[in-house]
Design a protein around this motif. Structure first.
Motif, PDB file in Angstrom:
ATOM      1  N   CYS A 117      45.832  46.464  34.944  1.00 15.46           N
ATOM      2  CA  CYS A 117      44.436  46.604  35.064  1.00 15.46           C
ATOM      3  C   CYS A 117      43.609  45.899  33.788  1.00 15.46           C
ATOM      4  CB  CYS A 117      43.944  48.076  34.855  1.00 15.46           C
ATOM      5  SG  CYS A 117      44.455  49.089  36.087  1.00 15.46           S
ATOM      6  N   SER A 119      40.358  44.483  31.901  1.00 12.14           N
ATOM      7  CA  SER A 119      38.917  44.881  31.922  1.00 12.14           C
ATOM      8  C   SER A 119      38.136  43.965  30.840  1.00 12.14           C
ATOM      9  CB  SER A 119      38.817  46.165  31.505  1.00 12.14           C
ATOM     10  OG  SER A 119      37.505  46.564  31.441  1.00 12.14           O
ATOM     11  N   LEU A 194      38.532  44.181  36.232  1.00 12.10           N
ATOM     12  CA  LEU A 194      37.476  44.971  36.367  1.00 12.10           C
ATOM     13  C   LEU A 194      36.546  44.494  35.336  1.00 12.10           C
ATOM     14  CD1 LEU A 194      39.997  47.801  35.554  1.00 12.10           C
ATOM     15  CD2 LEU A 194      38.544  48.179  37.628  1.00 12.10           C
ATOM     16  N   THR A 195      35.113  44.654  35.785  1.00  8.77           N
ATOM     17  CA  THR A 195      34.095  44.299  34.724  1.00  8.77           C
ATOM     18  C   THR A 195      32.756  44.841  35.005  1.00  8.77           C
ATOM     19  OG1 THR A 195      33.177  41.977  33.955  1.00  8.77           O
ATOM     20  CG2 THR A 195      33.398  42.343  36.155  1.00  8.77           C
ATOM     21  N   ARG A 221      37.209  44.721  40.949  1.00  8.79           N
ATOM     22  CA  ARG A 221      36.101  45.913  40.811  1.00  8.79           C
ATOM     23  C   ARG A 221      34.911  45.567  39.871  1.00  8.79           C
ATOM     24  NH1 ARG A 221      37.674  50.507  43.957  1.00  8.79           N
ATOM     25  NH2 ARG A 221      38.965  49.636  45.468  1.00  8.79           N
ATOM     26  N   LEU A 237      37.699  54.596  36.640  1.00 10.06           N
ATOM     27  CA  LEU A 237      38.328  53.371  36.324  1.00 10.06           C
ATOM     28  C   LEU A 237      39.923  54.249  36.626  1.00 10.06           C
ATOM     29  CD1 LEU A 237      36.705  52.146  33.189  1.00 10.06           C
ATOM     30  CD2 LEU A 237      37.324  50.926  35.400  1.00 10.06           C
ATOM     31  N   ILE A 240      41.102  54.289  39.910  1.00 10.97           N
ATOM     32  CA  ILE A 240      41.434  52.951  40.378  1.00 10.97           C
ATOM     33  C   ILE A 240      43.008  52.538  39.810  1.00 10.97           C
ATOM     34  CG2 ILE A 240      41.126  50.460  40.176  1.00 10.97           C
ATOM     35  CD1 ILE A 240      38.126  51.301  40.407  1.00 10.97           C
TER      36      ILE A 240
END
Length: 254
Positions: A117, A119, A194-195, A221, A237, A240
């Motif tokens: 993941c 981010s 992710l952001t 996402r 988060l 996910i």
């Protein structure tokens, strides 16, 4: 803390957990940033965080000079426990460290990391030639103000400010001089990008480019918020990060 390595801090130890989430901090960050995240995980998942040298319990150790050194240390620590499924979560600089760590682990033949993941960071790094010079205090303070995330009380104390700025200066130098290998073998682990939708330093298209680093599944996402959007969305988060892939495939991507 892990009994085998100073690189890993375990928040709420759970040796019987079938899986673990390992978090990589942002520039200037430390393992304690993720301390409360364990509260949002079920009994089958343990939360660990990577502790970079030169901060908190590793304050006396020298700061790392390159992304390669940082990733190598983390990879060695993570390879000591291959019995559990492992999920890597990295924010900002931590996303790059987690990616390079995963590359080393897969190159060594390990397969216990099933998901990465990433981010708040673009995949390609900063374009253009490498600037080898460290940033000055004014530049660092302006960037920190732009991104948020550092408590003003820390910066108001002269001694703490000097220590924090030295750590952040080193971390920013590490990131400023980092260039991913464009010929790198894609990883096989699933990648989730992710952001925040108001991140001042990275846009959604740049984050989506992480799709190119894996032969496995990819999803994106987008959350409401700035660079440190994650502090308001911890539970989401972690959901996910830990939801099994077969269940995630039915969820809509942003």
């Amino acid at each position: 803390m892990s009994k085998t390595s100073s690189w890993l801090v375990t928040h709420r130890r759970n040796p019987s957990a079938e899986r673990r989430v390992v978090c990589f901090p942002h520039a200037g960050g430390s393992a304690s940033f993720f301390r409360t995240w364990a509260e949002h995980l079920g009994p089958d998942v343990e939360l660990q965080a990577v502790q970079y040298p030169g901060r908190e319990n590793r304050l006396a150790e020298p700061l790392m000079a390159s992304m390669g050194e940082l990733a190598a240390g983390a990879a060695e620590a993570l390879s000591a426990d291959r019995r559990r499924e492992t999920i890597l979560f990295g924010h900002s600089m931590g996303a790059a460290v987690a990616y390079e760590t995963l590359r080393l682990l897969e190159a060594a033949g390990t397969s216990h990391v099933t998901r990465l993941c990433v981010s708040g960071r673009e995949m390609a790094g900063f374009p253009g030639p490498v600037d080898s010079g460290p940033r000055g205090d004014a530049d660092l303070l302006a960037t920190m103000a732009d991104l948020g995330g550092t408590r003003s009380a820390v910066l108001d104390d002269p001694d703490l400010r000097a220590m924090v700025l030295d750590i952040i200066r080193n971390d920013y130098h590490l990131i400023d001089t980092y260039r991913p290998d464009p010929e790198a073998t894609p990883v096989s682990a699933e990648v989730v990008a992710l952001t925040g939708d108001r991140d001042p330093r990275v846009d959604v298209a740049q984050v989506r480019a992480w799709e190119s680093v894996t032969t496995g599944a990819f999803s994106l996402r987008v959350f409401p918020g700035d660079h440190f959007y994650l502090t308001s969305h911890v539970r989401s988060l972690l959901d996910i990060a830990t939801t099994r892939q077969r269940d995630r495939l039915s969820a809509p991507a942003s």
